[in-house]
Design an enzyme around this catalytic site. Sequence first.
Site, PDB file in Angstrom:
ATOM      1  N   ASP B 102       0.846  -1.185   0.000  1.00 45.52           N
ATOM      2  CA  ASP B 102       0.000   0.000   0.000  1.00 45.52           C
ATOM      3  C   ASP B 102       0.880   1.233   0.000  1.00 45.52           C
ATOM      4  OD1 ASP B 102      -2.113   1.829   0.402  1.00 45.52           O
ATOM      5  OD2 ASP B 102      -1.870   1.714   2.571  1.00 45.52           O
ATOM      6  N   ASP B 104       0.473   5.218   0.290  1.00 43.38           N
ATOM      7  CA  ASP B 104      -0.551   6.176   0.658  1.00 43.38           C
ATOM      8  C   ASP B 104       0.102   7.534   0.801  1.00 43.38           C
ATOM      9  OD1 ASP B 104      -2.412   7.721   2.320  1.00 43.38           O
ATOM     10  OD2 ASP B 104      -3.498   5.816   2.416  1.00 43.38           O
ATOM     11  N   ASP B 295       3.466   1.401   3.212  1.00 39.01           N
ATOM     12  CA  ASP B 295       2.909   1.418   4.566  1.00 39.01           C
ATOM     13  C   ASP B 295       3.080   0.007   5.145  1.00 39.01           C
ATOM     14  OD1 ASP B 295       1.558   2.171   6.804  1.00 39.01           O
ATOM     15  OD2 ASP B 295      -0.432   1.963   5.908  1.00 39.01           O
TER      16      ASP B 295
END
Lengths: 379, 391
Positions: B102, B104, B295
């Site tokens: 991920d 972000d 992440d």
Amino acid sequence: MQPLHARYPFFDAAREAVGELGASVPELAASGDPAVERGRERVERALTEGTTAPAEPGRWSDEAELLSYPVARVLVSLLSEEKAVEKYATAEAATAAARFAEDVTGDDDGLRSTTDASVSLPRILDEFDLADSVREERLAGADRNRSSGATDRDWYRVGVEQYLLLTGDWGEGWRLVNRELADGEVRIRRGELYGADGEGLLVEAVRRRVAEGLPFDLGDDRRTALEEALDDPLSALRDLLGERVAVGGIDAVLPSLFPECIDELLTRAESEELDDTESFALLSFLAAIGLDADGAAAFCAETTLGERQVRYAVERLGENRGAQYPPPSCETLSAYGICTNQNGHRERADHPLVLYRERLRETEPAERVDWREREPAQS
Amino acid sequence: MEDRTRNYLRGRFGDYYADAELSVPPVPDAREWGHIPYTESAGTTMVRHRSLLDMGGDAKSIREFLEREAPRHAYFSAARYDDPGARQMAEKGWRGADLVFDLDADHLPGVDEDEASYAEMLSACKDALQRLLDLLRDDFGFANDDLLIVFSGGRGYHVHVRNDALLELDSEARREVVDYLRAVDLDRDDLIRTVSHGGTTRRELKTGGGWGRRVHRELVEFVAELREMDEDDATDELTAFDGIGDGRAGTILDAVERNPGAIRDGNVEAGGPGLRKLVEALTARVIQNETAPIDEPVTTDVRRLIRLPGTLHGGTGFVVKPIAPDDLDAFDPLEDGVADRFRGQRIMVNVTEPGPVDVGAETAMDPGPQSVEEYVGVFLMARGRAEKATE
């Protein structure tokens, strides 16, 4: 069976060979088969020296050597101690690693087996389904390095997934971030496949194979039968564990069987204050034989020990029964003057729990009246 | 959010799902499914521990479920379970998990959340995505077929790696992957090793892969640029680094000139201590420019739920959009993330939080009731910046 099976009893083919020999562990024990003695030695040396190789290599037949492996697995399961299983698996792996190194290092670069009992690297990789994920590196410079006689000439490439699955917490040098990772493969030196220090992908593969399924999930009946069949080697190993004696499995409160030193403590506690060491020795014993906080509080109701003290101690000790705070051995207790080898009980066993377990075992089940199931006193 | 707004969004989300193209994961019956419904209360309650059977029984029924329920957000587990519907994690029987990354905007170094616009954050995130993909392909050797690249619909991107060999990796092993991608705990001194050659030893960069290979590539490129320069410019370039003075710069240039092949082979002996200083500086540059700030918990938590590609993100109204690798360069999330269902008609909204907007033709919204492109209206309402107004 083949000599190879004796050398590498955890190989799949060796397991099959064990099956073909058709001997069960209780049968081996009943017939006094040397495999039992050798099995005990396997575990003993694993716990004390970190190896499972025999002390006298010529003493055992290949068959005894092979069959001692399932015996050792049963013994280590009966010890009921996580640490013992870990140590045993690590020792089997270290022993195998040394043998791998012996077998594979040779003029032929380990590509062929030299004797019936030895293995080639491809054979080992195959055994652990690693044939497709480990390959020898071929670099343009390899030949030049080889002729120079440099010792770091042998490089392999391992699939990153296998690398991650088969490396342990072995320090910075093994961290993936510090590795040469390219096209999904990690470069490793040949020595890192079967490191002498227990760090190596194949060492880890063996360790996992050995640890798989250990300790055996034995039902009560089977456990009791095996404990009886393997009584001698098991007692020897339990004595060996000493301070870290396995106490899992005891759940019986029969004060008449208490070892003399514990019994004396209990008697004294009824009339005088115990010091910290003394109360720890008593309460850790009570926790280890299966009393919970309520039970221990009731059991100690007639003593000078305060109820809160008893409950607190037993709860804390009971959380990790036997693992964290095992009761001290008779030797330790003697240093505090608690155990004076009353009635010569230490001749039987040098640990209150081991002695208590033996006395329990000698008592007919019908006569084992647990204190917790006593008739309420008539008033 | 007012009832009218919530009912409108829920209705239109349901319309979207009537013919939505979902990217259903492999082995859907071993996944846990979850969603956050449009509820009247302000809080968000995740409905999870659903099995495929609870959703209707087969992959097709997932779309039907979404059309019927029109949830605000929809998720599935990267993990596969024996019994995905069990309420307790321990009872589910974990069988493995996809490797998921991920990226972000919240976690990007150098992006100030208060200063950067939505478009700027997404653009910085896409750069990070390109770095992540480069590492996954070049170092980890994943093929495009193993990778599912997805715009999250919110502030970043997800990459799902689906390769059976990875399923069993535990949390610790996944942390090793994360640390590699972020160069966490990289032993910079260890990028150079001592190698013996015919009785003598010399120091070489680890060119066989990993961060050593990346630093080596940077060095080779840098040296090639040096050779294009005249001597004064090259000296200036080198002395700009800490620890390299005129003397060391001279040694480096001399080595580069006399034995260019040595550096190509990774030999860092020839340029003296100055060259090793240069390598240190280039290492810092490579770590800054080539790591991927993923992440961590998303990757290491092997029981996490992740957005189902093809569904709508309830915080923006954008599609959680799978991106073909060849289309990534041209992909513009604020354009390509818009659901076609929400294009081509205008709706009335009452803007409660005016100001800049990165979606649609307008660059800033005025307050009050107005007619906007539906997808702009959906975006504003989903973000809580507007309420539905009567047509």
